[in-house]
Design an enzyme around this catalytic site. Sequence first.
Site, mmCIF file in Angstrom:
data_model
loop_
_atom_site.group_PDB
_atom_site.id
_atom_site.type_symbol
_atom_site.label_atom_id
_atom_site.label_comp_id
_atom_site.label_asym_id
_atom_site.label_seq_id
_atom_site.Cartn_x
_atom_site.Cartn_y
_atom_site.Cartn_z
ATOM 1 N N TYR A 63 0.931 -1.242 0.095
ATOM 2 C CA TYR A 63 0.156 -0.039 -0.043
ATOM 3 C C TYR A 63 0.799 1.165 0.241
ATOM 4 O O TYR A 63 1.574 1.499 1.027
ATOM 5 C CB TYR A 63 -1.005 0.125 1.071
ATOM 6 C CG TYR A 63 -2.007 -1.127 1.323
ATOM 7 C CD1 TYR A 63 -2.350 -1.789 0.082
ATOM 8 C CD2 TYR A 63 -2.341 -1.524 2.518
ATOM 9 C CE1 TYR A 63 -3.090 -2.779 0.296
ATOM 10 C CE2 TYR A 63 -3.046 -2.618 2.526
ATOM 11 C CZ TYR A 63 -3.653 -3.263 1.571
ATOM 12 O OH TYR A 63 -4.539 -4.378 1.647
ATOM 13 N N HIS A 128 -0.221 -12.059 0.455
ATOM 14 C CA HIS A 128 -1.264 -10.981 -0.141
ATOM 15 C C HIS A 128 -1.469 -11.292 -1.616
ATOM 16 O O HIS A 128 -0.661 -11.282 -2.359
ATOM 17 C CB HIS A 128 -0.263 -9.560 -0.122
ATOM 18 C CG HIS A 128 -1.244 -8.113 -0.322
ATOM 19 N ND1 HIS A 128 -0.870 -7.142 -0.134
ATOM 20 C CD2 HIS A 128 -2.576 -8.263 -0.679
ATOM 21 C CE1 HIS A 128 -1.616 -6.217 -0.395
ATOM 22 N NE2 HIS A 128 -2.640 -7.008 -0.838
HETATM 23 P P1 NAD Z 1 -13.278 0.358 1.128
HETATM 24 O O1 NAD Z 1 -14.338 -0.339 0.912
HETATM 25 O O2 NAD Z 1 -13.136 0.388 2.873
HETATM 26 O O3 NAD Z 1 -13.346 1.716 1.123
HETATM 27 C C1 NAD Z 1 -12.596 2.802 1.374
HETATM 28 C C2 NAD Z 1 -12.681 4.237 0.862
HETATM 29 O O4 NAD Z 1 -14.093 4.490 1.665
HETATM 30 C C3 NAD Z 1 -11.849 5.214 1.054
HETATM 31 O O5 NAD Z 1 -11.735 6.308 -0.102
HETATM 32 C C4 NAD Z 1 -12.101 5.868 2.440
HETATM 33 O O6 NAD Z 1 -11.822 7.210 2.752
HETATM 34 C C5 NAD Z 1 -13.684 5.930 2.197
HETATM 35 N N1 NAD Z 1 -14.445 5.966 3.619
HETATM 36 C C6 NAD Z 1 -14.375 5.317 4.620
HETATM 37 N N2 NAD Z 1 -15.282 5.646 5.519
HETATM 38 C C7 NAD Z 1 -16.120 6.197 4.945
HETATM 39 C C8 NAD Z 1 -17.448 7.042 5.332
HETATM 40 N N3 NAD Z 1 -17.768 6.741 6.214
HETATM 41 N N4 NAD Z 1 -17.913 7.706 4.363
HETATM 42 C C9 NAD Z 1 -17.415 8.002 3.162
HETATM 43 N N5 NAD Z 1 -16.460 7.151 2.629
HETATM 44 C C10 NAD Z 1 -15.763 6.418 3.396
HETATM 45 O O7 NAD Z 1 -12.081 -0.287 0.736
HETATM 46 P P2 NAD Z 1 -10.537 -0.467 1.099
HETATM 47 O O8 NAD Z 1 -10.077 0.571 1.858
HETATM 48 O O9 NAD Z 1 -9.979 -0.974 -0.007
HETATM 49 O O10 NAD Z 1 -10.812 -1.755 2.287
HETATM 50 C C11 NAD Z 1 -10.445 -1.745 3.658
HETATM 51 C C12 NAD Z 1 -9.032 -2.231 3.930
HETATM 52 O O11 NAD Z 1 -9.365 -3.630 4.006
HETATM 53 C C13 NAD Z 1 -7.793 -1.819 3.167
HETATM 54 O O12 NAD Z 1 -7.475 -0.579 3.804
HETATM 55 C C14 NAD Z 1 -6.929 -2.691 3.621
HETATM 56 O O13 NAD Z 1 -6.572 -2.747 4.761
HETATM 57 C C15 NAD Z 1 -8.035 -4.113 3.447
HETATM 58 N N6 NAD Z 1 -8.125 -4.854 2.113
HETATM 59 C C16 NAD Z 1 -7.141 -5.758 1.902
HETATM 60 C C17 NAD Z 1 -7.062 -6.369 0.496
HETATM 61 C C18 NAD Z 1 -6.288 -7.547 0.290
HETATM 62 O O14 NAD Z 1 -5.605 -7.848 1.386
HETATM 63 N N7 NAD Z 1 -5.989 -8.100 -0.733
HETATM 64 C C19 NAD Z 1 -7.888 -5.977 -0.449
HETATM 65 C C20 NAD Z 1 -8.689 -4.816 -0.118
HETATM 66 C C21 NAD Z 1 -8.733 -4.163 1.273
#
Ligand code: NAD
Length: 322
Positions: A63, A128
């Site tokens: 990331y 990952h």
């Molecule tokens: P998400 O669906 O959580 O969306 C994140 C987006 O939504 C960001 O732009 C954030 O600023 C926004 N957001 C958060 N809260 C909000 C709110 N209350 N209102 C409006 N917007 C809001 O997607 P993500 O960040 O990709 O996924 C969450 C976490 O999961 C990642 O940070 C990561 O740690 C993990 N993840 C892991 C993998 C993997 O291992 N392959 C893949 C995807 C996500």
Amino acid sequence: MALPQASLELRELGNTGLKLSCVGFGASPLGNVFGPVSDEDAIASVREAFRRGINFFDTSPYYGGTLSEKMLGKSLKALGVPRHEYIVSTKCGRYVEGFDFSADRVTRSIDESLARLQLDYVDILQCHDIEFGSLDQVVNETIPALQKLKEAGKIRFIGITGLPLEVFTYVLDRVPSGTVDVILSYCHYSINDSTLEDLLPYLKNKGVGVITASPLAMGLLTERGPPEWHPASPELKSACQAAVAHCKEKGKNISKLALQYSLSNKDFSSVLVGMNSVGQVEENVAAAIEVTTVGKDEETLSEVEAILKPVKNQTWPSGIQH
Ligand code: NAD
């Protein structure tokens, strides 16, 4: 500001003995992947999350090309609380330079991650996005290497992450029981795609803890919309846009609805949502507390589900073909 009366629910993670906050802090936004975030905002977001009961923080060297790990490390250090009060997961095998699941690379990777995170150990180390590697290498080489890291005390538990759900069963069917402690799935348990639910009986039977990530479908279910790189089809993007517009018209917040949808299934130990501001932390924790005390807005949820019905469970290709 006074803290809410009810506190954030903790949920057991498989057989690990860890109790994760039902909302987990996804730190990918701290790597600037959804837009720039200042050091001050990153530190303040992590502090507010911890203060409001979030004890689980997830990152990866991938990331922001290691930026997320550095920022999370800095922010956790600034908390100044004992290490056992928070749970950290990071990953290995995926880097901005590409994928490498070799024993040698993942063994070096954890030392690099620990240095960036300023920690002596992480609670969970996850391979990952394994669909981009050879799954047989993950089974025969990567996971045994991670077991050695466990014995060395650098990690407490082992996990795997990926988009296609078949990669989880492929690996879990081939490793000794109890070797893989946790899986992290993303974009398969949100309003538009709930396919992860079908895998729950299998995972429960294996004693594997389940984390679901991206309840907002990586921005599809937000008023701001998805980032440029979002891999969804134009059809899925426009259906989500219509759902967002519908909620907005009704004066409802689609992100709150989407998070509450994911939180409602207690078989998931934690719902990881990416956060990059104190405001988002406040909103997301309040949404989690509301869903346990009041419940979710079933009327708006059915309307949104109807709008998304034509694209329900539509996903996108990820990884190399096996
Ligand atoms: P998400 O669906 O959580 O969306 C994140 C987006 O939504 C960001 O732009 C954030 O600023 C926004 N957001 C958060 N809260 C909000 C709110 N209350 N209102 C409006 N917007 C809001 O997607 P993500 O960040 O990709 O996924 C969450 C976490 O999961 C990642 O940070 C990561 O740690 C993990 N993840 C892991 C993998 C993997 O291992 N392959 C893949 C995807 C996500």
